[in-house]
Motif scaffolding. Sequence first.
Motif, PDB file in Angstrom:
ATOM      1  N   ARG A  35       0.823  -1.210   0.000  1.00 38.01           N
ATOM      2  CA  ARG A  35       0.000   0.000   0.000  1.00 38.01           C
ATOM      3  C   ARG A  35       0.858   1.262   0.000  1.00 38.01           C
ATOM      4  O   ARG A  35       0.525   2.257  -0.655  1.00 38.01           O
ATOM      5  CB  ARG A  35      -0.942   0.016   1.215  1.00 38.01           C
ATOM      6  N   LEU A  36       1.972   1.237   0.716  1.00 33.28           N
ATOM      7  CA  LEU A  36       2.845   2.412   0.750  1.00 33.28           C
ATOM      8  C   LEU A  36       3.423   2.730  -0.627  1.00 33.28           C
ATOM      9  O   LEU A  36       3.690   3.892  -0.933  1.00 33.28           O
ATOM     10  CB  LEU A  36       3.978   2.217   1.758  1.00 33.28           C
ATOM     11  N   THR A  37       3.592   1.726  -1.444  1.00 37.59           N
ATOM     12  CA  THR A  37       4.069   1.948  -2.813  1.00 37.59           C
ATOM     13  C   THR A  37       3.047   2.773  -3.579  1.00 37.59           C
ATOM     14  O   THR A  37       3.396   3.754  -4.241  1.00 37.59           O
ATOM     15  CB  THR A  37       4.322   0.601  -3.516  1.00 37.59           C
ATOM     16  N   VAL A  38       1.781   2.401  -3.474  1.00 35.62           N
ATOM     17  CA  VAL A  38       0.714   3.159  -4.139  1.00 35.62           C
ATOM     18  C   VAL A  38       0.656   4.575  -3.573  1.00 35.62           C
ATOM     19  O   VAL A  38       0.527   5.548  -4.323  1.00 35.62           O
ATOM     20  CB  VAL A  38      -0.654   2.446  -4.004  1.00 35.62           C
ATOM     21  N   ALA A  39       0.781   4.705  -2.265  1.00 38.21           N
ATOM     22  CA  ALA A  39       0.763   6.037  -1.635  1.00 38.21           C
ATOM     23  C   ALA A  39       1.898   6.902  -2.184  1.00 38.21           C
ATOM     24  O   ALA A  39       1.702   8.094  -2.459  1.00 38.21           O
ATOM     25  CB  ALA A  39       0.877   5.908  -0.118  1.00 38.21           C
ATOM     26  N   ARG A  40       3.059   6.324  -2.352  1.00 43.45           N
ATOM     27  CA  ARG A  40       4.205   7.084  -2.885  1.00 43.45           C
ATOM     28  C   ARG A  40       3.980   7.465  -4.347  1.00 43.45           C
ATOM     29  O   ARG A  40       4.351   8.564  -4.757  1.00 43.45           O
ATOM     30  CB  ARG A  40       5.484   6.280  -2.713  1.00 43.45           C
ATOM     31  N   TRP A  41       3.377   6.564  -5.128  1.00 46.12           N
ATOM     32  CA  TRP A  41       3.074   6.902  -6.521  1.00 46.12           C
ATOM     33  C   TRP A  41       2.085   8.063  -6.567  1.00 46.12           C
ATOM     34  O   TRP A  41       2.231   8.980  -7.366  1.00 46.12           O
ATOM     35  CB  TRP A  41       2.472   5.707  -7.246  1.00 46.12           C
ATOM     36  N   GLU A  42       1.076   8.010  -5.695  1.00 46.11           N
ATOM     37  CA  GLU A  42       0.050   9.060  -5.704  1.00 46.11           C
ATOM     38  C   GLU A  42       0.549  10.377  -5.127  1.00 46.11           C
ATOM     39  O   GLU A  42      -0.010  11.426  -5.441  1.00 46.11           O
ATOM     40  CB  GLU A  42      -1.190   8.591  -4.929  1.00 46.11           C
ATOM     41  N   SER A  43       1.559  10.334  -4.306  1.00 44.53           N
ATOM     42  CA  SER A  43       2.111  11.580  -3.762  1.00 44.53           C
ATOM     43  C   SER A  43       3.169  12.173  -4.692  1.00 44.53           C
ATOM     44  O   SER A  43       3.592  13.314  -4.512  1.00 44.53           O
ATOM     45  CB  SER A  43       2.727  11.334  -2.380  1.00 44.53           C
ATOM     46  N   GLY A  44       3.606  11.383  -5.649  1.00 38.45           N
ATOM     47  CA  GLY A  44       4.610  11.851  -6.592  1.00 38.45           C
ATOM     48  C   GLY A  44       6.041  11.684  -6.102  1.00 38.45           C
ATOM     49  O   GLY A  44       6.971  12.125  -6.768  1.00 38.45           O
ATOM     50  N   THR A  45       6.233  11.018  -4.958  1.00 41.80           N
ATOM     51  CA  THR A  45       7.602  10.824  -4.459  1.00 41.80           C
ATOM     52  C   THR A  45       8.297   9.664  -5.154  1.00 41.80           C
ATOM     53  O   THR A  45       9.521   9.589  -5.139  1.00 41.80           O
ATOM     54  CB  THR A  45       7.625  10.595  -2.931  1.00 41.80           C
ATOM     55  N   ARG A  46       7.531   8.781  -5.754  1.00 36.32           N
ATOM     56  CA  ARG A  46       8.059   7.656  -6.536  1.00 36.32           C
ATOM     57  C   ARG A  46       7.224   7.495  -7.799  1.00 36.32           C
ATOM     58  O   ARG A  46       6.084   7.932  -7.847  1.00 36.32           O
ATOM     59  CB  ARG A  46       7.983   6.339  -5.754  1.00 36.32           C
ATOM     60  N   ARG A  47       7.816   6.844  -8.790  1.00 36.88           N
ATOM     61  CA  ARG A  47       7.101   6.530 -10.023  1.00 36.88           C
ATOM     62  C   ARG A  47       7.257   5.043 -10.301  1.00 36.88           C
ATOM     63  O   ARG A  47       8.347   4.509 -10.135  1.00 36.88           O
ATOM     64  CB  ARG A  47       7.648   7.341 -11.188  1.00 36.88           C
ATOM     65  N   PRO A  48       6.187   4.390 -10.720  1.00 42.20           N
ATOM     66  CA  PRO A  48       6.309   2.960 -11.036  1.00 42.20           C
ATOM     67  C   PRO A  48       7.191   2.766 -12.260  1.00 42.20           C
ATOM     68  O   PRO A  48       7.264   3.633 -13.130  1.00 42.20           O
ATOM     69  CB  PRO A  48       4.866   2.537 -11.313  1.00 42.20           C
ATOM     70  N   CYS A  49       7.863   1.626 -12.306  1.00 39.44           N
ATOM     71  CA  CYS A  49       8.771   1.309 -13.412  1.00 39.44           C
ATOM     72  C   CYS A  49       8.408  -0.043 -14.022  1.00 39.44           C
ATOM     73  O   CYS A  49       7.785  -0.878 -13.375  1.00 39.44           O
ATOM     74  CB  CYS A  49      10.210   1.230 -12.913  1.00 39.44           C
ATOM     75  N   GLY A  50       8.824  -0.232 -15.235  1.00 37.60           N
ATOM     76  CA  GLY A  50       8.715  -1.528 -15.903  1.00 37.60           C
ATOM     77  C   GLY A  50       7.312  -2.091 -15.920  1.00 37.60           C
ATOM     78  O   GLY A  50       6.347  -1.409 -16.242  1.00 37.60           O
ATOM     79  N   GLU A  51       7.216  -3.377 -15.555  1.00 35.34           N
ATOM     80  CA  GLU A  51       5.922  -4.061 -15.574  1.00 35.34           C
ATOM     81  C   GLU A  51       4.932  -3.451 -14.589  1.00 35.34           C
ATOM     82  O   GLU A  51       3.737  -3.430 -14.851  1.00 35.34           O
ATOM     83  CB  GLU A  51       6.084  -5.553 -15.277  1.00 35.34           C
ATOM     84  N   GLN A  52       5.435  -2.969 -13.439  1.00 34.16           N
ATOM     85  CA  GLN A  52       4.531  -2.329 -12.481  1.00 34.16           C
ATOM     86  C   GLN A  52       3.880  -1.106 -13.110  1.00 34.16           C
ATOM     87  O   GLN A  52       2.693  -0.860 -12.911  1.00 34.16           O
ATOM     88  CB  GLN A  52       5.271  -1.937 -11.207  1.00 34.16           C
ATOM     89  N   ARG A  53       4.652  -0.339 -13.850  1.00 34.82           N
ATOM     90  CA  ARG A  53       4.101   0.840 -14.514  1.00 34.82           C
ATOM     91  C   ARG A  53       3.036   0.435 -15.520  1.00 34.82           C
ATOM     92  O   ARG A  53       1.943   1.002 -15.554  1.00 34.82           O
ATOM     93  CB  ARG A  53       5.202   1.624 -15.218  1.00 34.82           C
ATOM     94  N   ALA A  54       3.339  -0.561 -16.332  1.00 33.41           N
ATOM     95  CA  ALA A  54       2.386  -1.018 -17.347  1.00 33.41           C
ATOM     96  C   ALA A  54       1.096  -1.515 -16.692  1.00 33.41           C
ATOM     97  O   ALA A  54      -0.005  -1.175 -17.134  1.00 33.41           O
ATOM     98  CB  ALA A  54       3.012  -2.103 -18.209  1.00 33.41           C
ATOM     99  N   SER A  55       1.225  -2.297 -15.628  1.00 33.09           N
ATOM    100  CA  SER A  55       0.043  -2.815 -14.926  1.00 33.09           C
ATOM    101  C   SER A  55      -0.766  -1.686 -14.302  1.00 33.09           C
ATOM    102  O   SER A  55      -2.001  -1.690 -14.350  1.00 33.09           O
ATOM    103  CB  SER A  55       0.465  -3.806 -13.840  1.00 33.09           C
ATOM    104  N   TYR A  56      -0.081  -0.728 -13.712  1.00 35.67           N
ATOM    105  CA  TYR A  56      -0.739   0.425 -13.071  1.00 35.67           C
ATOM    106  C   TYR A  56      -1.483   1.260 -14.117  1.00 35.67           C
ATOM    107  O   TYR A  56      -2.645   1.617 -13.910  1.00 35.67           O
ATOM    108  CB  TYR A  56       0.333   1.256 -12.368  1.00 35.67           C
TER     109      TYR A  56
END
Length: 75
Positions: free
Chosen positions: A41-62
Amino acid sequence: MKLVEEVRTGRQLPPPDVARSIRLAAGVSQSRLARELGVHRLTVARWESGTRRPCGEQRASYVRLLARLHREVTR
């Protein structure tokens, strides 16, 4: 993931605030979205806050999941 697919999903990744709005409009919690994507869940929170960006397959799935949620809420 092939290079062209990675570039395509990078362009299609909405800004963090838009991604969060899509999730909220669909009535989906960060925890539920994280389970669907196989991340914490913290990964999603970081993506939504803009502190992290998904990469590779995670990005495609997201990107695919957000697109499906957006289609459902705009029907």
